[in-house]
Design an enzyme around this catalytic site. Structure first.
Site, PDB file in Angstrom:
ATOM      1  N   SER A 108       0.840  -1.190   0.000  1.00 55.82           N
ATOM      2  CA  SER A 108       0.000   0.000   0.000  1.00 55.82           C
ATOM      3  C   SER A 108       0.882   1.249   0.000  1.00 55.82           C
ATOM      4  CB  SER A 108      -0.961  -0.041   1.203  1.00 55.82           C
ATOM      5  OG  SER A 108      -1.940   0.964   1.125  1.00 55.82           O
ATOM      6  N   GLU A 202      -1.151  -2.864  -8.204  1.00 46.63           N
ATOM      7  CA  GLU A 202      -2.459  -3.127  -7.590  1.00 46.63           C
ATOM      8  C   GLU A 202      -2.988  -1.809  -7.064  1.00 46.63           C
ATOM      9  OE1 GLU A 202      -3.159  -2.789  -4.134  1.00 46.63           O
ATOM     10  OE2 GLU A 202      -1.130  -2.140  -3.641  1.00 46.63           O
ATOM     11  N   HIS A 272      -4.877  -5.291  -1.969  1.00 40.81           N
ATOM     12  CA  HIS A 272      -5.783  -5.060  -0.844  1.00 40.81           C
ATOM     13  C   HIS A 272      -6.906  -6.096  -0.881  1.00 40.81           C
ATOM     14  CE1 HIS A 272      -3.671  -1.223  -1.153  1.00 40.81           C
ATOM     15  NE2 HIS A 272      -4.090  -0.931   0.061  1.00 40.81           N
TER      16      HIS A 272
END
Length: 316
Positions: A108, A202, A272
């Protein structure tokens, strides 16, 4: 097994779900790990897990510790890592960590630190679960197993069903992370110049048109053209809006395939989501795709010379 020392670092958001982080700590302890740095779970400054100085110190302290931890594990994502990049001691981190077996793990917002550490220090990290993921009720045995098997082995792999346009067999350094964070560092000294790589991306919560726009940014800047392949991970909650008129992620990915000039493979279980891979940033890798099945092998990355813990402990 020998006790594995895990030091928590909090370079981004504050612990808005303290219960999940506490469960993550207990799961790691049940697996026989020694968890240190619990004080970072108490920090909060606006939306951040402490001041910029405190959060940068989480990273910089690694350069001066007499005994390094086995794993430096990021607590959670959010935002804030980019603010730290001018304040990291890159030369000292290179000298202390470049040949050390301490493993920095997260994903992230941690992508910003992964890119900067690789570009400025040559320090290799892992894109993998956060402490918050280990404490989630949705954490799967596959996530737990792949994490430990990867960080305690000199080589690892992953496989999944993908949708390439043709068979693929390419080799190159594995790198990438969160798409929005990655694109935010384009044109800065913190973006690594990687040639012939296998780039994975992602994201979460971005509508399809923004995903396409970010991928176009990589395309128009020449980053994609310098890679061997682009691998698409999970794009959780990236849904069309009321004005998209049928335009969805599949349409966005089809457009990127049409212009990228390199293989684009989707379906990698990473990001995620409940199932996550642990991927060594910068490691030599080989990607093969045939009959709609992708196989990613990687080796030559820092790892622990310890046995992996047993299966995922029950949620405390």
């Amino acid at each position: 097994m020998s006790d594995i020392r895990i030091r928590l670092i909090a370079p981004s958001g504050y612990p808005h779900d303290p219960a999940a982080l506490a469960r993550g700590v207990e799961r790691l302890r049940k697996a026989g790990c020694l968890v240190e740095g619990l004080d970072v779970l108490e920090r909060a400054d606006l939306r951040f897990a402490g001041s910029d100085a405190e959060r940068a110190a989480d990273i910089n302290t690694l350069a001066s510790m007499a005994i390094l931890p086995d794993v430096a594990l990021v607590t959670r994502g959010g935002y804030g890592a980019s603010r730290l990049l001018p304040h990291l001691h890159y030369d000292a981190l290179r000298e202390r960590l470049a040949d050390a077996s301490t493993l920095l793990v997260g994903h992230s917002d941690f992508t910003a630190l992964q890119l900067a550490l690789y570009a400025r220090s040559g320090v290799r990290t892992f894109s993998g679960p956060l402490l918050a993921d280990f404490g989630s009720a949705a954490c799967t045995s596959e996530t737990w197993r792949h994490f430990w098997n990867t960080i305690t082995s000199p080589a690892s792999s992953a496989s999944w069903s993908g949708t390439p346009t043709a068979d693929v067999d390419v080799q190159g350094p594995l790198w990438g992370g969160n798409l929005a964070v990655l694109c935010s560092l384009l044109g800065t000294p913190y973006f690594p110049q990687i040639e012939g790589g296998i780039l994975f991306v992602e994201d979460i919560g971005e509508p399809p048109f923004r995903i396409e726009r970010l991928l176009y940014q990589l395309h128009l800047s020449g980053v994609l053209a310098r890679q061997r392949a682009l691998v698409l991970g999970d794009f959780s909650h990236c849904r069309p809006g009321p004005r998209d008129n049928g335009y969805d992620l599949a349409a966005a990915f089809a457009q990127v395939r049409a212009v990228a000039g390199i293989p684009v493979i989707d379906g990698m279980p990473h990001g995620h989501a409940a199932n996550q891979l642990t991927l060594p940033f910068g490691a030599p890798a080989r990607l093969r795709v045939a009959d709609g099945r992708a196989q990613l092998d990687f080796e030559g990355y820092p790892h622990l010379d310890r046995p992996a813990p047993a299966g995922l402990p029950e949620n405390p």
